[in-house]
Motif scaffolding. Sequence first.
Motif, PDB file in Angstrom:
ATOM      1  N   ALA A  47       0.845  -1.191   0.000  1.00  0.00           N
ATOM      2  CA  ALA A  47       0.000   0.000   0.000  1.00  0.00           C
ATOM      3  C   ALA A  47       0.879   1.240   0.000  1.00  0.00           C
ATOM      4  N   ASP A  48       0.294   2.343  -0.418  1.00  0.00           N
ATOM      5  CA  ASP A  48       1.004   3.616  -0.419  1.00  0.00           C
ATOM      6  C   ASP A  48       0.912   4.205   0.994  1.00  0.00           C
ATOM      7  N   ILE A  49       2.044   4.323   1.671  1.00  0.00           N
ATOM      8  CA  ILE A  49       2.019   4.854   3.040  1.00  0.00           C
ATOM      9  C   ILE A  49       1.807   6.365   2.985  1.00  0.00           C
ATOM     10  N   LEU A  77      12.873   2.334   3.771  1.00  0.00           N
ATOM     11  CA  LEU A  77      12.304   2.969   2.579  1.00  0.00           C
ATOM     12  C   LEU A  77      13.361   3.362   1.552  1.00  0.00           C
ATOM     13  N   GLY A  78      14.560   2.786   1.668  1.00  0.00           N
ATOM     14  CA  GLY A  78      15.586   3.027   0.656  1.00  0.00           C
ATOM     15  C   GLY A  78      15.770   4.508   0.367  1.00  0.00           C
ATOM     16  N   PRO A  79      15.730   4.903  -0.906  1.00  0.00           N
ATOM     17  CA  PRO A  79      15.973   6.303  -1.279  1.00  0.00           C
ATOM     18  C   PRO A  79      14.930   7.273  -0.723  1.00  0.00           C
ATOM     19  N   TRP A  80      13.790   6.743  -0.312  1.00  0.00           N
ATOM     20  CA  TRP A  80      12.717   7.610   0.193  1.00  0.00           C
ATOM     21  C   TRP A  80      12.795   7.803   1.707  1.00  0.00           C
ATOM     22  N   TRP A  84      11.067  10.935   4.464  1.00  0.00           N
ATOM     23  CA  TRP A  84      10.083  10.502   5.456  1.00  0.00           C
ATOM     24  C   TRP A  84      10.542  10.850   6.861  1.00  0.00           C
ATOM     25  N   GLY A 176      16.807   3.031 -11.507  1.00  0.00           N
ATOM     26  CA  GLY A 176      16.775   2.839 -10.056  1.00  0.00           C
ATOM     27  C   GLY A 176      17.635   3.881  -9.371  1.00  0.00           C
ATOM     28  N   ARG A 178      20.322   4.290  -6.019  1.00  0.00           N
ATOM     29  CA  ARG A 178      21.043   3.687  -4.898  1.00  0.00           C
ATOM     30  C   ARG A 178      20.970   4.657  -3.721  1.00  0.00           C
ATOM     31  N   GLY A 204      23.302   1.931  -0.369  1.00  0.00           N
ATOM     32  CA  GLY A 204      24.098   2.318  -1.541  1.00  0.00           C
ATOM     33  C   GLY A 204      24.113   1.293  -2.656  1.00  0.00           C
ATOM     34  N   HIS A 205      25.323   0.926  -3.067  1.00  0.00           N
ATOM     35  CA  HIS A 205      25.498   0.003  -4.196  1.00  0.00           C
ATOM     36  C   HIS A 205      25.255  -1.457  -3.808  1.00  0.00           C
ATOM     37  N   GLN A 206      25.119  -1.740  -2.507  1.00  0.00           N
ATOM     38  CA  GLN A 206      25.110  -3.154  -2.086  1.00  0.00           C
ATOM     39  C   GLN A 206      23.832  -3.611  -1.396  1.00  0.00           C
ATOM     40  N   GLY A 207      22.752  -2.874  -1.558  1.00  0.00           N
ATOM     41  CA  GLY A 207      21.552  -3.188  -0.784  1.00  0.00           C
ATOM     42  C   GLY A 207      20.908  -4.518  -1.114  1.00  0.00           C
ATOM     43  N   PHE A 208      20.993  -4.931  -2.352  1.00  0.00           N
ATOM     44  CA  PHE A 208      20.412  -6.227  -2.724  1.00  0.00           C
ATOM     45  C   PHE A 208      21.180  -7.350  -2.014  1.00  0.00           C
ATOM     46  N   THR A 209      22.491  -7.223  -1.988  1.00  0.00           N
ATOM     47  CA  THR A 209      23.336  -8.233  -1.352  1.00  0.00           C
ATOM     48  C   THR A 209      23.205  -8.184   0.170  1.00  0.00           C
TER      49      THR A 209
HETATM   50  C1  LIG Z   1      21.564   0.457 -11.344  1.00  0.00           C
HETATM   51  C2  LIG Z   1      21.666  -0.188  -9.991  1.00  0.00           C
HETATM   52  C3  LIG Z   1      22.407  -1.349  -9.842  1.00  0.00           C
HETATM   53  C4  LIG Z   1      22.519  -1.950  -8.597  1.00  0.00           C
HETATM   54  N1  LIG Z   1      23.251  -3.106  -8.490  1.00  0.00           N
HETATM   55  C5  LIG Z   1      23.352  -3.718  -7.291  1.00  0.00           C
HETATM   56  C6  LIG Z   1      24.086  -4.929  -7.165  1.00  0.00           C
HETATM   57  O1  LIG Z   1      24.655  -5.453  -8.132  1.00  0.00           O
HETATM   58  N2  LIG Z   1      24.164  -5.511  -5.942  1.00  0.00           N
HETATM   59  C7  LIG Z   1      23.575  -4.969  -4.843  1.00  0.00           C
HETATM   60  O2  LIG Z   1      23.681  -5.537  -3.759  1.00  0.00           O
HETATM   61  N3  LIG Z   1      22.863  -3.813  -4.927  1.00  0.00           N
HETATM   62  C8  LIG Z   1      22.754  -3.173  -6.123  1.00  0.00           C
HETATM   63  N4  LIG Z   1      22.069  -1.989  -6.218  1.00  0.00           N
HETATM   64  C9  LIG Z   1      21.616  -1.322  -4.988  1.00  0.00           C
HETATM   65  C10 LIG Z   1      20.325  -1.850  -4.466  1.00  0.00           C
HETATM   66  O3  LIG Z   1      19.352  -1.853  -5.498  1.00  0.00           O
HETATM   67  C11 LIG Z   1      19.834  -0.953  -3.309  1.00  0.00           C
HETATM   68  O4  LIG Z   1      20.866  -0.778  -2.364  1.00  0.00           O
HETATM   69  C12 LIG Z   1      18.648  -1.627  -2.633  1.00  0.00           C
HETATM   70  O5  LIG Z   1      17.559  -1.720  -3.520  1.00  0.00           O
HETATM   71  C13 LIG Z   1      18.186  -0.863  -1.406  1.00  0.00           C
HETATM   72  O6  LIG Z   1      17.171  -1.650  -0.818  1.00  0.00           O
HETATM   73  P1  LIG Z   1      16.099  -1.009   0.136  1.00  0.00           P
HETATM   74  O7  LIG Z   1      15.147  -2.112   0.489  1.00  0.00           O
HETATM   75  O8  LIG Z   1      16.780  -0.251   1.228  1.00  0.00           O
HETATM   76  O9  LIG Z   1      15.358   0.080  -0.766  1.00  0.00           O
HETATM   77  P2  LIG Z   1      14.425  -0.171  -2.027  1.00  0.00           P
HETATM   78  O10 LIG Z   1      14.751  -1.462  -2.691  1.00  0.00           O
HETATM   79  O11 LIG Z   1      14.510   1.085  -2.855  1.00  0.00           O
HETATM   80  O12 LIG Z   1      12.993  -0.303  -1.370  1.00  0.00           O
HETATM   81  C14 LIG Z   1      12.327   0.818  -0.835  1.00  0.00           C
HETATM   82  C15 LIG Z   1      10.857   0.561  -1.022  1.00  0.00           C
HETATM   83  O13 LIG Z   1      10.099   1.598  -0.393  1.00  0.00           O
HETATM   84  C16 LIG Z   1       8.926   1.747  -1.161  1.00  0.00           C
HETATM   85  N5  LIG Z   1       8.255   3.011  -0.847  1.00  0.00           N
HETATM   86  C17 LIG Z   1       8.737   4.275  -0.983  1.00  0.00           C
HETATM   87  N6  LIG Z   1       7.796   5.170  -0.612  1.00  0.00           N
HETATM   88  C18 LIG Z   1       6.705   4.451  -0.232  1.00  0.00           C
HETATM   89  C19 LIG Z   1       5.405   4.798   0.243  1.00  0.00           C
HETATM   90  N7  LIG Z   1       5.032   6.056   0.421  1.00  0.00           N
HETATM   91  N8  LIG Z   1       4.534   3.794   0.540  1.00  0.00           N
HETATM   92  C20 LIG Z   1       4.892   2.485   0.382  1.00  0.00           C
HETATM   93  N9  LIG Z   1       6.113   2.102  -0.066  1.00  0.00           N
HETATM   94  C21 LIG Z   1       6.995   3.075  -0.375  1.00  0.00           C
HETATM   95  C22 LIG Z   1       9.422   1.678  -2.599  1.00  0.00           C
HETATM   96  O14 LIG Z   1       8.367   1.389  -3.479  1.00  0.00           O
HETATM   97  C23 LIG Z   1      10.428   0.544  -2.496  1.00  0.00           C
HETATM   98  O15 LIG Z   1       9.828  -0.696  -2.783  1.00  0.00           O
HETATM   99  C24 LIG Z   1      21.902  -1.371  -7.466  1.00  0.00           C
HETATM  100  C25 LIG Z   1      21.127  -0.211  -7.609  1.00  0.00           C
HETATM  101  C26 LIG Z   1      21.015   0.374  -8.864  1.00  0.00           C
HETATM  102  C27 LIG Z   1      20.190   1.628  -8.994  1.00  0.00           C
END
Ligand SMILES: Cc1cc2nc3c(=O)[nH]c(=O)nc-3n(C[C@H](O)[C@H](O)[C@H](O)COP(=O)(O)OP(=O)(O)OC[C@H]3O[C@@H](n4cnc5c(N)ncnc54)[C@H](O)[C@@H]3O)c2cc1C
Length: 239
Positions: A47-49, A77-80, A84, A176, A178, A204-209
Motif C-alpha cells: 500500500a502507499d504509506i 524505505l531506501g531512497p525515500w 520521510w 533505479g 542507490r 548504496g550500491h550493495q543493498g540487494f546483497t
Molecule cells: C543500477 C543499480 C544497480 C545496482 N546493483 C546492485 C548490485 O549489483 N548488488 C547490490 O547488492 N545492490 C545493487 N544496487 C543497490 C540496491 O538496489 C539498493 O541498495 C537496494 O535496492 C536498497 O534496498 P532497500 O530495500 O533499502 O530500498 P528499495 O529497494 O529502494 O525499497 C524501498 C521501497 O520503499 C517503497 N516506498 C517508498 N515510498 C513508499 C510509500 N510512500 N509507501 C509504500 N512504499 C513506499 C518503494 O516502493 C520501495 O519498494 C543497485 C542499484 C542500482 C540503482
Amino acid sequence: MQRKSLLSDAIIGAIHWLDPWTVADPGALVAAYAQSFSESGGRILQADIKSVQQVRDRWQVNTASETVEADEVVVALGPWAGSWLKELGYHFPTFVKRGYHMHYASQASAKLNFWVMDAEVGYLLAPMNAGIRLTTGAELDRLDAPADVNQLGAAEKVARSVFPLGERRDEVPWKGARPCLPDMKPVIGPAPRHPGLWLAFGHGHQGFTLGPATGHLMAEMMEGQPTSIDMAPFRADRF
Ligand SMILES: Cc1cc2nc3c(=O)[nH]c(=O)nc-3n(C[C@H](O)[C@H](O)[C@H](O)COP(=O)(O)OP(=O)(O)OC[C@H]3O[C@@H](n4cnc5c(N)ncnc54)[C@H](O)[C@@H]3O)c2cc1C
C-alpha cells in the motif's frame, strides 16, 4: 578459449575473478524471500504509506485504505527514507546515485558466460534470465528528476564494441536509485529519539546483497540479543 573468442581484442587486460556470487533473476529471489516470510506467518500488505506516527507508546502506519498499528516499526524505505524521516525531525544527509539497466539478446550464437565490468567506462554486462543485462554506473541527480537516456546510450555504444550485443529486449530502460549516505555505510539500528522506531536504509550500491544480513542484524537488535557484528559504525546518531 571461449572467453578470448567472444570479447573484443581491443581489450588489452582484465582481472579474472574466479568465484563471484551472482543472481540471474533478482526479482525471483526477492519474491522467494516474500514467500518465505508469508509461510513463516508474516503478513504482506502492499500500500502507499501516507503517514507514520507515534500515538502514545505505539506506532501507526496509515495507508489510503487502512491503519496498521504496531509496537515497533522498521523504516526501510531506501531512497525515500530521508524525506520521510524529516517529518519526525531527523535530518540525514541522504543522496542517491541513480542508474539504469537494459536487457539485450546476443548476436547469432554468441553467449556471455560470465559478467564483465568495464571499470574505465563504468558499466557491467551480466548474463541474466531476461537476457544480457547492461547496468550503468552512478548518475548524480535528484531522486525525482526525469530519466536521462544518455548514460545508458553511451555505455551501450562502448559495450557493443566489446561484445556482440543483439537487439534491446525491454521497451524502456529500468531506472533505479542507490540510497546513499556520505560515508557510504547504511544506518541500521534504533532511531535516537523515538522508542520502537528502527531504521534500515542507505545501503548504496550493495543493498540487494546486504538486505538479508541487515534483516538478521535488525532481528537480533529488536530481540535484545547480542549482535553478530559491532553495530557502532551503522548507528543513526553518527550524523
Ligand atoms: C543500477 C543499480 C544497480 C545496482 N546493483 C546492485 C548490485 O549489483 N548488488 C547490490 O547488492 N545492490 C545493487 N544496487 C543497490 C540496491 O538496489 C539498493 O541498495 C537496494 O535496492 C536498497 O534496498 P532497500 O530495500 O533499502 O530500498 P528499495 O529497494 O529502494 O525499497 C524501498 C521501497 O520503499 C517503497 N516506498 C517508498 N515510498 C513508499 C510509500 N510512500 N509507501 C509504500 N512504499 C513506499 C518503494 O516502493 C520501495 O519498494 C543497485 C542499484 C542500482 C540503482
